[in-house]
Design a protein around this motif. Sequence first.
Motif, PDB file in Angstrom:
ATOM      1  N   HIS A   1      47.629  -0.225 -59.896  1.00  0.00           N
ATOM      2  CA  HIS A   1      46.207  -0.087 -60.667  1.00  0.00           C
ATOM      3  C   HIS A   1      45.221  -0.198 -59.374  1.00  0.00           C
ATOM      4  N   ALA A   2      45.346  -0.841 -58.346  1.00  0.00           N
ATOM      5  CA  ALA A   2      44.400  -0.664 -57.312  1.00  0.00           C
ATOM      6  C   ALA A   2      44.366   0.557 -56.810  1.00  0.00           C
ATOM      7  N   GLU A   3      45.457   1.151 -56.304  1.00  0.00           N
ATOM      8  CA  GLU A   3      45.602   2.654 -55.912  1.00  0.00           C
ATOM      9  C   GLU A   3      44.854   3.435 -56.853  1.00  0.00           C
ATOM     10  N   ARG A   4      45.080   3.679 -58.100  1.00  0.00           N
ATOM     11  CA  ARG A   4      44.587   4.390 -59.021  1.00  0.00           C
ATOM     12  C   ARG A   4      42.992   4.178 -59.118  1.00  0.00           C
ATOM     13  N   PHE A   5      42.553   2.845 -59.279  1.00  0.00           N
ATOM     14  CA  PHE A   5      41.058   2.576 -59.194  1.00  0.00           C
ATOM     15  C   PHE A   5      40.266   2.902 -58.061  1.00  0.00           C
ATOM     16  N   HIS A   6      41.038   3.104 -56.620  1.00  0.00           N
ATOM     17  CA  HIS A   6      40.399   3.372 -55.513  1.00  0.00           C
ATOM     18  C   HIS A   6      40.041   4.622 -55.420  1.00  0.00           C
ATOM     19  N   ILE A   7      40.966   5.609 -55.931  1.00  0.00           N
ATOM     20  CA  ILE A   7      40.756   6.993 -55.883  1.00  0.00           C
ATOM     21  C   ILE A   7      39.812   7.375 -56.792  1.00  0.00           C
ATOM     22  N   CYS A   8      39.819   6.729 -58.039  1.00  0.00           N
ATOM     23  CA  CYS A   8      38.524   7.070 -58.862  1.00  0.00           C
ATOM     24  C   CYS A   8      37.255   6.686 -58.342  1.00  0.00           C
ATOM     25  N   GLN A   9      37.098   5.640 -57.737  1.00  0.00           N
ATOM     26  CA  GLN A   9      36.041   5.014 -56.988  1.00  0.00           C
ATOM     27  C   GLN A   9      35.620   6.054 -55.831  1.00  0.00           C
ATOM     28  N   MET A  10      36.505   6.764 -55.392  1.00  0.00           N
ATOM     29  CA  MET A  10      36.112   7.736 -54.302  1.00  0.00           C
ATOM     30  C   MET A  10      35.582   8.997 -54.794  1.00  0.00           C
TER      31      MET A  10
ATOM     32  N   GLY B   1      30.212   4.042 -60.673  1.00  0.00           N
ATOM     33  CA  GLY B   1      29.688   5.430 -61.418  1.00  0.00           C
ATOM     34  C   GLY B   1      29.942   5.308 -62.785  1.00  0.00           C
ATOM     35  N   PRO B   2      29.231   6.092 -63.894  1.00  0.00           N
ATOM     36  CA  PRO B   2      29.304   5.827 -65.298  1.00  0.00           C
ATOM     37  C   PRO B   2      30.728   6.622 -65.518  1.00  0.00           C
ATOM     38  N   ASP B   3      31.314   7.446 -64.734  1.00  0.00           N
ATOM     39  CA  ASP B   3      32.458   8.414 -65.110  1.00  0.00           C
ATOM     40  C   ASP B   3      33.522   7.556 -64.670  1.00  0.00           C
ATOM     41  N   LEU B   4      33.566   6.236 -64.276  1.00  0.00           N
ATOM     42  CA  LEU B   4      34.746   5.442 -63.794  1.00  0.00           C
ATOM     43  C   LEU B   4      36.080   5.407 -64.620  1.00  0.00           C
ATOM     44  N   GLY B   5      35.728   5.073 -65.997  1.00  0.00           N
ATOM     45  CA  GLY B   5      36.625   4.934 -66.998  1.00  0.00           C
ATOM     46  C   GLY B   5      37.137   6.161 -67.531  1.00  0.00           C
ATOM     47  N   GLN B   6      36.362   7.236 -67.436  1.00  0.00           N
ATOM     48  CA  GLN B   6      36.980   8.747 -67.685  1.00  0.00           C
ATOM     49  C   GLN B   6      37.670   9.107 -66.754  1.00  0.00           C
ATOM     50  N   CYS B   7      37.444   8.995 -65.519  1.00  0.00           N
ATOM     51  CA  CYS B   7      38.425   9.226 -64.262  1.00  0.00           C
ATOM     52  C   CYS B   7      39.830   8.438 -64.429  1.00  0.00           C
ATOM     53  N   GLU B   8      39.789   7.126 -64.822  1.00  0.00           N
ATOM     54  CA  GLU B   8      41.016   6.583 -64.943  1.00  0.00           C
ATOM     55  C   GLU B   8      41.760   7.255 -65.976  1.00  0.00           C
ATOM     56  N   ASP B   9      41.109   7.399 -67.011  1.00  0.00           N
ATOM     57  CA  ASP B   9      41.819   8.050 -68.375  1.00  0.00           C
ATOM     58  C   ASP B   9      42.395   9.342 -68.126  1.00  0.00           C
ATOM     59  N   ALA B  10      41.640   9.993 -67.378  1.00  0.00           N
ATOM     60  CA  ALA B  10      42.186  11.544 -66.793  1.00  0.00           C
ATOM     61  C   ALA B  10      43.114  11.431 -65.811  1.00  0.00           C
TER      62      ALA B  10
ATOM     63  N   GLN C   1      35.487  15.764 -51.548  1.00  0.00           N
ATOM     64  CA  GLN C   1      34.582  16.136 -52.329  1.00  0.00           C
ATOM     65  C   GLN C   1      34.420  17.597 -52.686  1.00  0.00           C
ATOM     66  N   GLY C   2      33.405  18.144 -52.166  1.00  0.00           N
ATOM     67  CA  GLY C   2      33.509  19.720 -52.350  1.00  0.00           C
ATOM     68  C   GLY C   2      33.484  19.938 -53.636  1.00  0.00           C
ATOM     69  N   GLU C   3      34.055  21.056 -54.149  1.00  0.00           N
ATOM     70  CA  GLU C   3      33.886  21.575 -55.502  1.00  0.00           C
ATOM     71  C   GLU C   3      35.009  20.958 -56.397  1.00  0.00           C
ATOM     72  N   TRP C   4      35.988  20.214 -55.893  1.00  0.00           N
ATOM     73  CA  TRP C   4      37.130  19.408 -56.526  1.00  0.00           C
ATOM     74  C   TRP C   4      36.444  18.624 -57.350  1.00  0.00           C
ATOM     75  N   SER C   5      36.860  18.786 -58.771  1.00  0.00           N
ATOM     76  CA  SER C   5      36.505  17.783 -59.589  1.00  0.00           C
ATOM     77  C   SER C   5      37.866  16.638 -59.733  1.00  0.00           C
ATOM     78  N   PHE C   6      37.879  15.686 -60.353  1.00  0.00           N
ATOM     79  CA  PHE C   6      39.027  14.783 -60.291  1.00  0.00           C
ATOM     80  C   PHE C   6      39.903  15.105 -61.269  1.00  0.00           C
ATOM     81  N   LYS C   7      39.458  15.807 -62.451  1.00  0.00           N
ATOM     82  CA  LYS C   7      40.623  16.248 -63.416  1.00  0.00           C
ATOM     83  C   LYS C   7      41.373  17.506 -62.988  1.00  0.00           C
ATOM     84  N   ILE C   8      40.698  18.457 -61.966  1.00  0.00           N
ATOM     85  CA  ILE C   8      41.573  19.489 -61.363  1.00  0.00           C
ATOM     86  C   ILE C   8      42.299  18.696 -60.596  1.00  0.00           C
ATOM     87  N   ALA C   9      41.953  17.909 -59.634  1.00  0.00           N
ATOM     88  CA  ALA C   9      42.769  17.203 -58.597  1.00  0.00           C
ATOM     89  C   ALA C   9      44.047  16.345 -59.120  1.00  0.00           C
ATOM     90  N   PHE C  10      43.630  15.695 -60.339  1.00  0.00           N
ATOM     91  CA  PHE C  10      45.003  14.944 -60.796  1.00  0.00           C
ATOM     92  C   PHE C  10      45.946  16.007 -61.638  1.00  0.00           C
TER      93      PHE C  10
END
Length: 338
Positions: A49-58, A64-73, A112-121
């Motif tokens: 969980h720490a690894e996944r949470f750290h990636i979403c923080q990055m 950030g307000p989208d932290l929970g949404q990032c974990e779900d994605a 970062q760049g134009e990559w979103s976390f949904k596309i990256a995952f």
Amino acid sequence: VTSQRSPGFLLRSWRPSMMALTSSVLSFLLALLVFRVSTWACLFCFTTHAERFHICQMFVGMDGPDLGQCEDAFIAAFESLSDVEINYEERSHLHDSFAQMIHSLQQVAAAQGEWSFKIAFSNAAKEMKKAILQLKEGKPPPAGLQEVARRFLCSGCYSTVCDLPLDCPVQDVVVSRGDQAMFLCVVRFRLPEEEITYSWKFAGGLRTQDVSFFRDVPRARGYLARIRPVQPTHRGTFSCAIQHDQRPLARLYFFLNVTGPPPREDTELQVTFREVVRWAPREAEMIEPWDPSLGELLAKPGALTLGNLFLLAVIAALASASATVLVWMFFRWYFSGS
């Protein structure tokens, strides 16, 4: 008479119903939670969980307000890997692949760049599917409790021995009567080095794998069994059970078929017996004496041996000497009278 119920009575009757409803809702939510966990368990097996949470923080920031949404994605992207089942020996390679995936996502999040976390995952999940397909698939033998058949299940992050039968197929062994039969109780997978025992059984005259027909062969020990000389009474199924610490690993079966004629001395005795049975004495008047001449005797095969030739020479010499003496005596008598 109309009965009136107090508010306390209504409260006491309503409270058990609410408790039952609450228990049902909690059970449903727990079952739903367990079901969801099983769908993304492959991701949970090899990441923390720490690894996944750290990636979403990055990706979205520390708070950030989208932290929970990032974990779900992140979790949703790997739901397709819920039923992954691999060879147990390959689990370390799969762990390395997930570690490499985490490192790649960290690099993407840092860039970062134009990559979103949904596309990256989503892209990371596709790469993991390719990595799983490239894992070597073990092909264990068709029977036996063998470590090479152990499987790792992502749905529960646990391993299990493949449910293979203990009984191996029956092997046919054909041996001629009087020869030697040899059975090797060996399997095509690695056995533990210690506490291995072998037990042999025999089912006479049958080709079977039913254990109720077998009896123990007490003198047979080890993985090698010999029968010498083989007799027709040895025809049947021999069974060898391999055990480790009193736990059965495999059972092998050998059907011995005895072929060929009986031994030579038995054959000669049977021929003599048949000749005696067929023999019948002939009548006396039908038997004619055989009075062979000298020519018939000499014409018989094997008559002119070295001993017989020497005997004939001695007889001829004696006859010649006798004739000479008789002639001399005759002439002496004749001339003495004149």
